[in-house]
Design an enzyme around this catalytic site. Structure first.
Site, mmCIF file in Angstrom:
data_model
loop_
_atom_site.group_PDB
_atom_site.id
_atom_site.type_symbol
_atom_site.label_atom_id
_atom_site.label_comp_id
_atom_site.label_asym_id
_atom_site.label_seq_id
_atom_site.Cartn_x
_atom_site.Cartn_y
_atom_site.Cartn_z
ATOM 1 N N TYR A 55 -62.541 35.285 -25.595
ATOM 2 C CA TYR A 55 -62.038 36.070 -24.467
ATOM 3 C C TYR A 55 -60.666 35.553 -24.024
ATOM 4 O O TYR A 55 -59.729 36.334 -23.827
ATOM 5 C CB TYR A 55 -63.018 36.017 -23.293
ATOM 6 C CG TYR A 55 -62.512 36.716 -22.055
ATOM 7 C CD1 TYR A 55 -62.570 38.108 -21.946
ATOM 8 C CD2 TYR A 55 -61.955 36.001 -20.997
ATOM 9 C CE1 TYR A 55 -62.091 38.761 -20.821
ATOM 10 C CE2 TYR A 55 -61.469 36.639 -19.870
ATOM 11 C CZ TYR A 55 -61.542 38.021 -19.778
ATOM 12 O OH TYR A 55 -61.056 38.661 -18.667
ATOM 13 N N THR B 18 -66.418 42.110 -10.511
ATOM 14 C CA THR B 18 -66.573 43.119 -11.558
ATOM 15 C C THR B 18 -67.538 42.575 -12.604
ATOM 16 O O THR B 18 -68.083 41.476 -12.472
ATOM 17 C CB THR B 18 -65.227 43.441 -12.233
ATOM 18 O OG1 THR B 18 -64.815 42.300 -13.012
ATOM 19 C CG2 THR B 18 -64.146 43.762 -11.208
ATOM 20 N N ILE C 234 -61.711 47.290 -11.448
ATOM 21 C CA ILE C 234 -60.294 47.306 -11.085
ATOM 22 C C ILE C 234 -59.617 48.576 -11.580
ATOM 23 O O ILE C 234 -58.762 49.146 -10.895
ATOM 24 C CB ILE C 234 -59.597 46.056 -11.646
ATOM 25 C CG1 ILE C 234 -60.145 44.799 -10.954
ATOM 26 C CG2 ILE C 234 -58.092 46.135 -11.457
ATOM 27 C CD1 ILE C 234 -59.711 43.506 -11.607
#
Length: 272
Positions: free
Chosen positions: A175, A203, A23
């Protein structure tokens, strides 16, 4: 606002962290194509240079619109050096895109600065960078910060007594905590900032979300839109793709913002 209705970004300088792939790379490409000067950040100078070369060779981006920078976000001293160099070379920033990110590793990992690595790379480094670039972001009207966050912030809690999760570690929880912190930080009053979940994209982070995702280019369009001065934003707003929605309740609490800033200042060495 449609893609064709976005205004020219000529004369504006935008720093994109993690601009060497995914991105971030596509965000840099689209910003440059709209006329912005893009500061490409990568973990190493070689990574940044390779990304710039690829943008010129394969995307036809004007090389004069690209400047390359390097800093390993797992080392806060490198973040400080990056901020100092940018402040000197580009004292007026139209936007900062806090995009660099990593999946938390399977095993609990601590940086040389003493922080859990995903919390540092995904949040603390961006917190420090944004604080150090505050003067550049506020030197002209309209400066803004776009935090590339995640819908997974809704599953998270910040472990205030153990933010490095030394006692109970889960890579997904670590995360998600980093994404919640980044989303909360968008409500900091020092700079105008928003956060955005650009969708589930194909991704390196895709395995955290789903077996398949949209292209990074599609995700980047939602980030670039928020960099456009023609798009009015409200400090602390959260977007899922191009729709403004309510973030997790913690991201709307002034007390949480203040508490997070105090914790972050301590962990990055800015506490009084």
């Amino acid at each position: 606002m449609s893609d064709s209705a976005l205004s020219s970004l000529s004369g504006r300088t935008v720093l994109v962290t993690g601009a060497t792939a995914g991105i971030g790379y596509e965000t840099a490409r689209q910003l440059a194509e709209r006329g912005a000067t893009v500061l490409l950040h990568g973990r190493t100078a070689e990574d940044s240079r390779a990304a710039a070369d690829a943008l010129v060779a394969t995307a036809g981006v004007d090389a004069n619109r690209l400047c390359t920078y390097a800093a390993d976000f797992a080392r806060l001293e490198e973040v400080e050096a990056l901020a100092h160099r940018i402040t000197v070379e580009h004292p007026h920033l139209a936007a900062l895109v806090n995009n660099a990110g990593m999946a938390a590793p399977e095993r609990h990992t601590v940086t040389a600065d003493g922080n859990e690595i995903a919390f540092q790379v995904n949040f603390l480094a961006h917190y420090l960078l944004t604080c150090l670039l505050e003067a550049a972001l506020t030197s002209d009207p309209g400066g803004r910060v776009v935090n590339v966050s995640s819908s997974l912030h809704r599953t998270a809690s910040i472990q205030w007594a153990d933010p490095n999760r030394a006692r109970r570690y889960s890579r997904l929880a670590a995360y998600a905590q980093s994404q919640l912190a980044l989303t909360v930080f968008a409500a900091d009053p020092r700079v105008t900032a928003v956060s955005v979940h650009p969708g589930v994209c194909d991704t390196a982070l895709l395995p955290l979300y789903a077996p398949a995702g949209v292209s990074p280019a599609e995700g980047a369009t939602h980030v670039v839109r928020l960099c456009d001065p023609a798009v009015e934003i409200v400090n602390g707003a959260y977007y899922e793709r191009d729709e403004r929605v309510d973030p997790a309740p913690a991201a709307r609490e002034d007390r949480t913002v203040r508490r997070l800033n105090k914790l972050a200042d301590l962990l990055v060495g800015r506490a009084d």
